[in-house]
Design a protein around this motif. Structure first.
Motif, PDB file in Angstrom:
ATOM      1  N   LEU A  81      10.524  12.586  -0.248  1.00 12.52           N
ATOM      2  CA  LEU A  81       9.155  11.691   0.256  1.00 12.52           C
ATOM      3  C   LEU A  81       9.337  11.196   1.518  1.00 12.52           C
ATOM      4  O   LEU A  81      10.260  10.440   1.952  1.00 12.52           O
ATOM      5  N   VAL A  82       8.215  11.713   2.523  1.00 11.13           N
ATOM      6  CA  VAL A  82       8.047  11.213   3.791  1.00 11.13           C
ATOM      7  C   VAL A  82       6.733  10.895   3.854  1.00 11.13           C
ATOM      8  O   VAL A  82       5.760  11.359   3.264  1.00 11.13           O
ATOM      9  N   ILE A  83       6.149   9.990   5.052  1.00 15.73           N
ATOM     10  CA  ILE A  83       5.025   9.458   4.915  1.00 15.73           C
ATOM     11  C   ILE A  83       4.178  10.686   5.590  1.00 15.73           C
ATOM     12  O   ILE A  83       4.484  11.332   6.643  1.00 15.73           O
ATOM     13  N   LEU A 130      -0.470   8.524   0.603  1.00  9.28           N
ATOM     14  CA  LEU A 130       0.170   8.253   1.791  1.00  9.28           C
ATOM     15  C   LEU A 130       1.553   9.032   1.929  1.00  9.28           C
ATOM     16  O   LEU A 130       2.139   8.887   2.921  1.00  9.28           O
ATOM     17  N   TRP A 131       1.935   9.652   0.832  1.00  7.83           N
ATOM     18  CA  TRP A 131       3.247  10.536   0.923  1.00  7.83           C
ATOM     19  C   TRP A 131       3.235  11.631   0.672  1.00  7.83           C
ATOM     20  O   TRP A 131       2.204  12.396  -0.081  1.00  7.83           O
ATOM     21  N   ASN A 158       0.873  -1.240   0.031  1.00 10.96           N
ATOM     22  CA  ASN A 158      -0.007  -0.043   0.072  1.00 10.96           C
ATOM     23  C   ASN A 158       0.739   1.403   0.113  1.00 10.96           C
ATOM     24  O   ASN A 158       0.505   2.219  -0.510  1.00 10.96           O
ATOM     25  N   LEU A 159       2.069   1.154   0.852  1.00 13.65           N
ATOM     26  CA  LEU A 159       2.809   2.524   0.852  1.00 13.65           C
ATOM     27  C   LEU A 159       3.664   2.535  -0.551  1.00 13.65           C
ATOM     28  O   LEU A 159       3.705   3.770  -0.980  1.00 13.65           O
ATOM     29  N   GLU A 173      10.706   8.281  11.270  1.00 13.13           N
ATOM     30  CA  GLU A 173      11.593   8.645  10.252  1.00 13.13           C
ATOM     31  C   GLU A 173      11.302   7.447   9.230  1.00 13.13           C
ATOM     32  O   GLU A 173      11.085   6.434   9.095  1.00 13.13           O
ATOM     33  N   SER A 174      10.783   8.344   7.904  1.00 13.33           N
ATOM     34  CA  SER A 174      10.036   7.415   6.741  1.00 13.33           C
ATOM     35  C   SER A 174      10.799   7.932   5.522  1.00 13.33           C
ATOM     36  O   SER A 174      11.225   9.416   5.420  1.00 13.33           O
TER      37      SER A 174
END
Length: 708
Positions: free
Chosen positions: A255-257, A245-246, A238-239, A280-281
């Protein structure tokens, strides 16, 4: 009249007060909703902006830097107060629970009985007597140990080091030599060649991890793990597929969540009590020169996994292999211990127990997902876990010409108790440059190039074979260079750090010193001191890398050269960038022993920084490496070198490639004594020697780069 005078004065005071209030209202500035939203978003990623960031933010929002500064100060105060209230509530509840448990245990202890004999258990006084008795026996055994050790030394046998003197290593060690009766030299290899490496334990040999014997998983536990693995695979997919989601980071556009949309899909999950977790994403896509099936195999084999990421993964071990399960799609699962470390002794390692699962989604497409899991009988090096991994992973797609497209998702939660050192604060606040997806994909791309060039059967045109005459010799040198990078990266974490008052009082050089005692086959027996220092240079990483690789000026800073010029004896390219290579360096004859010394050096530079690592060896050991007839993993080396990193600051219009400063870590290893002299060496004197070597080298480099 008096009354009139009083009324007049009162009116004047009222007028004056109203004027002051109106003036206060004119001076008071209320931020707009748009300004507040932007400040809130920035605060989530960077609660401590520096002067440059405050100035840039002020220009964007039409606010003065002082207004930005005061807003962030107030916001930090509010966040701290909220955090303290939540923590206090949690602590009160925990305190109440522990109090009830304590009362229950006290009641139980009053009636405790011994299971085997049904007798009354030991009382507190009896326990204290037993403890004192054990301590007395322990002291007696220590005295006996010292007595036998001294006796063996007097009889000419090997003396035994005191049990309290050293901590034994849990990882690799390599080779160098110094002694107490001559000047330190992080020097030469042994004159005798080692035996084959069947018993060697390198940095990714799995015997070095502090784990108790894991219990056998029950069928129920396996089912739960497969269910967890399936959820992790679904979440990572899904991510990858759901763009909503970003979002782009408001600081550096990576790009981060998006936490709001993520919570709507998966709920809010935190593994730390209170608001003490820092997410941290990151997400990256890269095409690498490796067959997709081989890549999947390397992700599932921890030894190959550690080899694929030698400068990130320090230790890895497969603790459980779960049977495959087919619920429409076959799932392969592993429970893996992993320790990661990068860049500097100032950066603490990260440890995980992860459940890694692999599913083939369709033909030539594989999903590999990681998620933290709990496992009994596991002792982390740190007192408590400082980070946890939410579902993360990679999607591997096969491409023509034996290439693969890799989409990498990294999603980790880090405890706020783990505060990065000020030098590395920006590097970790902008997660793509710390342990984020960017570092993984950049390393993967570079290592795939290296492994491809290592496997070819002919000498490439870019290589300079020099003293290496055969393709077997080339492969041996490349493998030795790869091992040297891995050993150096393992050493740089310096687990057993020492504190010497002499260094901190007289030099204040910022040098970290660690000690380990080597006793393993194929490695130098004796005590090795490791010294490392990190600093910031106002120069871009490529300039620092080119300086360290410049052989024309190397003799001016490298103590191994002893002031003599050096020449290149062989060079093998390890990537598409010809600056990434392994080479043999030989010092010119200067009327001393350095003419019999060769230096093996391995270096690379990429988008995030680079490394320059080298190890001295005598001519006999070098000849063995060049011949290709000796297992490279058995050749004794003791690497020292440099880690070069971007400073982590976001890019600007003037500097699109990122910050213009370099974070440089310098680290040396010195063998200070062999086993026969370990009981007699002077630790303070040896620490002073290694501290002097590294401090003087740093000063010479800074002076030559005009960075004093």
């Amino acid at each position: 009249m008096d009354s009139s005078h009083d009324d007049s004065s009162s009116d004047e005071r009222g007028t004056s007060t109203d004027t002051n209030n109106n003036q206060d209202r004119r001076n008071y500035h209320r931020h707009t909703n748009q300004q507040i939203q932007r400040l809130e978003a920035y605060f989530k990623e960077c609660p401590h902006p520096d002067d440059l960031q405050r100035r840039q933010l002020g220009e964007e929002l039409n606010l003065k830097p002082k207004q930005i500064k005061f807003w962030f100060q107030n916001k930090r105060t509010q966040a701290k107060s909220h955090s303290e209230r939540v923590d206090n509530a949690v602590l009160r509840a925990e305190n109440m629970r522990m109090r009830r448990e304590n009362e229950a245990m006290e009641d139980a202890l009053k009636n405790v009985v011994c299971g085997p004999c049904s007798g009354r258990g030991f009382g507190r006084e009896e326990k204290q007597r037993n403890i004192q008795k054990l301590r007395a026996e322990n002291a007696f055994l220590k005295r006996e140990f010292e007595r036998y050790s001294n006796f063996l030394a007097q009889q000419g046998g090997h003396s035994m080091p005191s049990v309290d003197a050293f901590t034994y290593p849990r990882g690799p060690s390599t080779y160098g030599s110094t002694s107490n009766n001559r000047r330190a030299s992080y020097g030469t290899s042994s004159n005798h060649l080692p035996q084959p490496s069947c018993s060697l334990r390198g940095p990714y040999a799995r015997g070095n991890i502090s784990l108790n014997q894991p219990h056998q998983l029950s069928q129920m536990e396996k089912l739960v793990m497969f269910e967890t693995a399936a959820k992790a695979v679904a979440e990572v997919m899904n991510l990858i597929q759901m763009e909503e989601l970003w979002k782009k980071s408001s600081i550096d556009n990576r790009l981060v969540i998006d936490p709001t949309n993520y919570e709507k899909c998966f709920g809010k999950i935190s593994h730390f009590k209170g608001p003490s977790g820092r997410p941290e994403s990151s997400k990256e896509v890269v095409v690498v020169q490796m067959d997709a099936r081989n890549l999947v195999d390397m992700f599932l084999d921890t030894e190959k996994w550690a080899r694929l990421f030698p400068t990130i993964v320090n230790e890895a071990k497969t603790m459980h292999v779960l049977d495959s399960m087919d619920n429409g799609r076959q799932t392969l699962a592993r429970v893996i211990y992993e320790q990661m470390h990068i860049l500097s002794p100032l950066v603490p390692p990260r440890e995980f127990i992860i459940l890694r699962s692999c599913q083939q989604m369709e033909e030539n497409v594989w999903m590999i997902a990681d998620v933290s899991c709990n496992l009994p009988n596991v002792e982390f090096n740190s007192m408590a876990p400082i980070c946890t991994k939410h579902p993360s992973g990679v999607l591997i797609e096969a491409l023509p010409n034996r290439c693969s497209k890799v989409t990498w998702i990294e999603h980790v939660e880090v405890s706020d108790k783990m505060r990065p050192h000020r030098l590395y604060r920006d590097l970790f606040l902008y997660g793509g440059l710390g342990y984020g997806a960017r570092r993984w994909t950049v390393t993967l791309e570079r290592m795939c190039e290296r492994l491809h060039l290592s496997s070819i059967s002919d000498l490439p045109n870019n290589d300079y074979a020099g003293v290496v005459q055969t393709i077997e010799g080339r492969r041996s040198v490349l493998k030795l260079g790869e091992r040297m990078l891995k050993d150096f990266a393992w050493m740089i974490k310096m687990e057993d750090k020492l504190d010497f008052a002499q260094q901190s009082e007289t030099n204040n050089s910022g040098v970290t010193i660690a000690m380990r005692l080597n006793h393993e086959a194929g490695q130098p027996p004796g005590l090795i001191l490791c010294a490392g220092s990190s600093l910031c240079l106002p120069l871009p990483p490529p300039q620092v890398y080119d300086f360290l690789r410049n052989l024309d000026i190397r003799h001016q800073w490298d103590v191994l050269c002893n002031g003599n010029s050096v020449t290149e004896a062989a060079r093998f390219v390890t990537g598409t960038d010809t600056n990434n290579n392994v080479n043999f360096i030989q010092a010119s004859s200067g009327g001393d022993n350095n003419s019999k010394l060769m230096i093996l050096q391995d270096g690379f530079i990429d988008a995030l920084g680079g490394m320059v690592v080298y190890a001295p060896m005598d001519l006999k050991t070098a000849a063995a490496a060049i011949s290709g007839q000796v297992d490279p993993s058995a050749i004794p080396i003791l690497p020292s070198g440099f880690i070069i990193s971007r400073d982590g600051r976001p890019s600007s219009a003037e500097d699109p490639d990122g910050g213009s400063s370099t974070l440089l870590t310098v680290a040396f290893q010195i063998l200070v004594c062999d086993p026969d002299n370990c009981t007699n060496f002077n630790l303070e004197e040896s620490a002073t020697t290694v501290n002097t070597v590294i401090s003087s080298t740093v000063q010479r480099i800074k002076r030559m780069l005009n960075c004093d």
